[in-house]
Design a protein around this motif. Structure first.
Motif, PDB file in Angstrom:
ATOM      1  N   HIS A  41       5.330  56.758  43.582  1.00 58.85           N
ATOM      2  CA  HIS A  41       5.298  55.749  44.646  1.00 58.85           C
ATOM      3  C   HIS A  41       4.024  55.882  45.469  1.00 58.85           C
ATOM      4  O   HIS A  41       3.382  54.893  45.804  1.00 58.85           O
ATOM      5  CB  HIS A  41       6.546  55.908  45.523  1.00 58.85           C
ATOM      6  N   ARG A  42       3.637  57.111  45.792  1.00 60.10           N
ATOM      7  CA  ARG A  42       2.429  57.356  46.570  1.00 60.10           C
ATOM      8  C   ARG A  42       1.188  56.875  45.820  1.00 60.10           C
ATOM      9  O   ARG A  42       0.213  56.451  46.423  1.00 60.10           O
ATOM     10  CB  ARG A  42       2.331  58.854  46.906  1.00 60.10           C
ATOM     11  N   TYR A  43       1.269  56.929  44.492  1.00 60.20           N
ATOM     12  CA  TYR A  43       0.145  56.431  43.671  1.00 60.20           C
ATOM     13  C   TYR A  43       0.137  54.893  43.592  1.00 60.20           C
ATOM     14  O   TYR A  43      -0.700  54.321  42.903  1.00 60.20           O
ATOM     15  CB  TYR A  43       0.238  57.022  42.261  1.00 60.20           C
ATOM     16  N   GLY A  44       1.077  54.244  44.271  1.00 51.30           N
ATOM     17  CA  GLY A  44       1.079  52.776  44.309  1.00 51.30           C
ATOM     18  C   GLY A  44       1.983  52.124  43.280  1.00 51.30           C
ATOM     19  O   GLY A  44       1.983  50.898  43.164  1.00 51.30           O
ATOM     20  N   PHE A  45       2.771  52.919  42.548  1.00 45.95           N
ATOM     21  CA  PHE A  45       3.668  52.325  41.559  1.00 45.95           C
ATOM     22  C   PHE A  45       4.950  51.832  42.230  1.00 45.95           C
ATOM     23  O   PHE A  45       5.455  52.474  43.146  1.00 45.95           O
ATOM     24  CB  PHE A  45       3.979  53.339  40.457  1.00 45.95           C
TER      25      PHE A  45
ATOM     26  N   ARG B 452      -4.036  59.569  49.332  1.00 47.89           N
ATOM     27  CA  ARG B 452      -2.775  60.096  48.784  1.00 47.89           C
ATOM     28  C   ARG B 452      -2.529  61.530  49.250  1.00 47.89           C
ATOM     29  O   ARG B 452      -1.402  61.891  49.588  1.00 47.89           O
ATOM     30  CB  ARG B 452      -2.817  60.058  47.255  1.00 47.89           C
ATOM     31  N   ARG B 457       0.317  56.020  50.818  1.00 45.68           N
ATOM     32  CA  ARG B 457       0.449  55.321  49.545  1.00 45.68           C
ATOM     33  C   ARG B 457      -0.824  54.497  49.309  1.00 45.68           C
ATOM     34  O   ARG B 457      -1.181  53.667  50.152  1.00 45.68           O
ATOM     35  CB  ARG B 457       1.676  54.420  49.611  1.00 45.68           C
ATOM     36  N   ALA B 458      -1.485  54.712  48.205  1.00 41.15           N
ATOM     37  CA  ALA B 458      -2.766  54.050  47.978  1.00 41.15           C
ATOM     38  C   ALA B 458      -3.069  53.912  46.499  1.00 41.15           C
ATOM     39  O   ALA B 458      -2.564  54.675  45.680  1.00 41.15           O
ATOM     40  CB  ALA B 458      -3.879  54.861  48.645  1.00 41.15           C
ATOM     41  N   GLU B 459      -3.868  52.898  46.168  1.00 41.49           N
ATOM     42  CA  GLU B 459      -4.291  52.710  44.789  1.00 41.49           C
ATOM     43  C   GLU B 459      -5.637  52.021  44.745  1.00 41.49           C
ATOM     44  O   GLU B 459      -6.041  51.340  45.694  1.00 41.49           O
ATOM     45  CB  GLU B 459      -3.257  51.874  44.031  1.00 41.49           C
TER      46      GLU B 459
END
Lengths: 542, 542
Positions: A41-45, B452, B457-459
């Protein structure tokens, strides 16, 4: 109401290859799923939960063993509607094929690229074996709609972060990366363009770990007598044709040898490290040099050497060169982010069985040894795998939609943490309020209500209260930290008995009781102090 | 690799009656499951996750519609092994039948009583309809091995606690309790001892909500023309035989009327309350008197009146008297724990469709109105059900093992909270780092890594970066709070652009831009301040 008294009793058994999970097992898995979801989730998924049931048509035939009937899935046919025969439905065998269906179905509403994570059960209609079940958990993250190698590199980096988040320290795992295009380049240089033969070569390579170099040579050629005594037909390549495949498979070993030799001939190497290098030389494996103190640098050099060596092997092949270039991009991006090559290495023997991969493939392996059921030490092995599958959505839409992702085998990862003793095997049970007088059940219920309202896990004994010993045995079986007792005398005096079961067990186990004299395992407190005294025991405050 | 180029493209669709759940939907359900599990666990229940697949034999035939082929489950036959035909397997249709199998299989290792909770999907092979799916979640708690009514009372109390824990305030739900033995007593007084006819009467009563009193009369007798035009055969009772069943069904209405009359004739009733009583009298329903201010007392009286009235109806029947006595024990225990009768009421029209119940049955209903898809107000209805099933384990073992439990329909409960606007429909997206220069992907990856690592939360945008507008549209679709931009100029100056998308949207929506002048939605910060500035926006600190 439907009673078939004449029928024999049903067997109380899970179907073969299925099992149940109890208490701490469920809690341990939930905790791990939560930890993995937090990283994803933190990675944006974004979360996705697709249906467990799919049409057989939508799933496609991508399982390793496509020759078998039912293609490894649990399938059934829907009832016909009038003249129209029912659809064939099946339980999903992974979370990737359903993702392709979901993306194709909802692509107009979803962002592109679509990053999603999913966690849930998958089912495989395979022969069960020890520790090999037909229902298990996967925990996937995929990026659909990005052709960039940055997506693949990110997946590898996230995989490292995830493994560390669940309690596998750096050094205890390695992420191996390969590229299907490099293998295709090798097949191209061989002039092998028959799709079925290519698939057969792929399946053979996938058996390298099991049958070794000699076994792979036999299986690429005429065939091989299996340990079971069955004769396995070969792919039918000549020795000369098989050679480039073998060279590709052994690329890592060749590079290891060169690297070890280079390290060994370095002039200024301290004595202690020379011993490590000799060990690596003896094993023919650079990983045996773990603990060198120069690991990161060595492995970084190794990745560069692998890329050069693979470039030699694929010769003039265009697709092969594409594959090597993709690997180079991934290595560069990861190096820039400090995901050093001590964590992520190029390994040409990684294939991944599933038929849908088209480019980079990944595999995470735990590198520590565990003791197997027969007491023998063995490497734990693979806990996650994935790769790029650019054609899976195209099946539905006709349009190219590139995609890449990873799948973590949660049950195997849990087994690894158990084997290392890093997960609690039992959980604390509830405080058990015993029943001395069954007519005063409301009193006992009031006690547990007070405890629960204070956030303390508690229950009243609901079995037959006649035999008090059984109640204490029950508390023991429940792993209860405390039992509460209120008989008629206590009631009259306005007190309750509190039994510290943890302390009691310690006293019972100790050789001399003297040291515990000052701390009785059972004591009387005013009824009004029940909650406070129980909390004092649970928090371990004197 | 198995490509069937000649095959038509597969349809990208879930099978009929199945659906996918996205992002906030998954998060919302997970939060609810966690809340429910917390309450169940605090009450002393242990987690169990049984296999999703069971033998058809172990599941038994307990679904309401036992007459249909396949009995409402998804089933398939295993491959034969030599001469031995394969077992029939099926997806579980609830979590209770599998619990009986688990307890029978593992009873020597499990504590008795065994309190377990389970949450997971179940599957029903039924005709799907709007909002009616063939895969849904249940969240169960059961006590196996206790014959005590304290177990049933506890289940009812825990159900109240659970509903309140997930966000249904007291007054918005009611737990209805009935007892199968009372109905059996009624059937006994009628002299009806044919098992199939008894089951048919049960199924008919279960339709009371749909077809009303007149419909039930027809179905108990000769039969009835359905709204679909089909003729539904009746049970074949005479009018005289049907009368006690109708009296039992209407017991609540009779008691309501008596209670309303009693309240109406009370001398010292304030004026405001008299209006409520008149409303209840008009509706013929004590619940219409909600807001009386004397609810708790009235409902307590109502439960006592119901017990007396049911006692009259069952006459001399032993089993009927047993049922009434069990209800009395439950009411007494709950009253003693302050689970007042404004939350838990005796209701003789509660049947619960499943065939395995043998004693008390429970049902939780949400009492607030929602607006249906056609804009009409309607009662939300049932969200949980359960009861005592003393014979389910005996099927396997031959030994009596009493058991009782509750099953919460999580998806319906979620729908209710959505309808009341008590659940977030969307979740915050990630910070999106845009790509101005595709050769500097490693720089952008470094930014998201920093974010992150700070728990944000980031991408990085992984689509084709050519069109910058598409990147901002993507950030918008992702519900991103912040976009980060670093082109060549910014890179040279050592800065990044931060775009506050929430503020930007507010400015775009506002009539006059003046009020925002002091707060630009996009600003430049030194690269080193990236994480701090983004956090400042996310936490809303000036």
């Amino acid at each position: 109401m439907a009673k078939d008294r004449k029928q024999p009793r049903p067997k109380a058994e899970t179907p073969k290859g299925f099992r149940d999970y109890f208490g701490a097992e469920v809690a341990g898995r939930k905790a791990m799923l939560d930890q993995i979801a937090e990283v994803y989730h933190r990675y944006g998924f974004d979360a996705l939960e697709s249906s467990a049931v799919e049409t057989v048509e939508a799933l496609g035939k991508y399982l390793p063993d496509v020759d078998r009937p039912n293609a490894g899935v649990f399938a059934w046919q829907e009832d016909a509607e009038g003249d129209k025969p029912g659809d064939w439905l099946a339980l999903r065998y992974d979370l990737t094929a359903p993702l392709a269906r979901v993306y194709a179905q909802h692509r107009n509403d979803l962002p592109t690229p679509y990053r999603r994570y999913a966690m849930g059960q998958v089912w495989r209609n395979e022969k069960p074996g020890p520790g090999r079940y037909r229902q298990f958990y996967q925990c996937d993250a995929d990026t659909v709609g990005s052709a960039s190698m940055a997506a693949d590199a990110e997946i590898c980096a996230m995989l490292c972060d995830t493994l560390e988040a669940v309690g596998i320290p750096r050094g205890d795992y390695i992420v191996r990366v390969n590229n299907r295009k490099v293998l295709n380049g090798v097949l191209e240089t061989m002039g092998l363009d028959d799709d079925e033969k290519r698939a057969a070569v792929l399946r053979t390579i996938d058996k390298f770990d099991k049958v070794g170099e000699a076994g792979v040579r036999e299986l690429l050629g005429k065939g091989r007598l299996d340990v079971s005594g069955a004769y396995i037909d070969g792919v039918g390549l000549s020795d000369a044709q098989a050679e480039p495949v073998i060279a590709f498979l052994l690329a890592g070993k060749v590079v290891d040898r060169r690297l070890i030799d280079a390290l060994a001939s370095a002039k200024d190497m301290p004595k202690g490290i020379q011993a490590h290098i000799q060990a690596a030389r003896d094993a023919g494996d650079i990983y045996a040099a773990k603990g060198l103190g120069i690991e990161a640098e060595s492995f970084a050099v190794r990745n560069r050497m692998m890329l050069n060596h693979l470039q030699e092997i694929i010769g003039e092949s265009t697709v092969g060169a594409e594959g090597v270039d993709e690997l180079k991009q991934i290595v560069n991006l990861l190096d820039a982010q400090d995901y050093g090559s001590d964590r992520i290495v190029i390994d040409s023997s990684v294939v991944r069985g599933l038929g849908y991969y088209t480019g980079p493939v990944f595999e995470a392996e735990l590198t520590f040894e565990i003791t197997d059921e027969k007491g023998r030490p063995r490497q734990f092995g693979s806990v996650a795998g994935g790769g790029r599958y650019d054609d899976l959505v195209k099946r539905f839409t006709g349009q190219e939609v590139p995609a890449t992702g990873i799948s973590i085998g949660v049950d195997r990862l849990l087994a690894a943490l158990h084997a290392k003793g890093r997960i609690e095997a039992t959980e604390a049970g509830p405080v058990v309020v015993t029943v001395m007088d069954r007519d005063r059940m409301a009193d006992y219920q009031a006690m547990v209500a007070e405890l629960r309202n204070a956030g303390i896990r508690a229950e009243v004994y609901l079995g037959n209260p006649k035999n008090f010993g059984n109640q204490l045995k029950y508390a023991d079986k429940r792993n209860a930290p405390v039992a509460v007792i209120e008989g008629g005398d206590e009631k009259a005096k306005g007190v309750v008995q509190i039994k510290d079961l943890v302390l009691g067990a310690r006293i019972a186990a100790s050789a001399t009781h003297d040291e515990w004299k000052s701390q009785p395992a059972q004591f009387e407190v005013p009824r009004a102090e029940l909650v406070g005294q129980v909390r004092r025991i649970l928090t371990g405050e004197g």
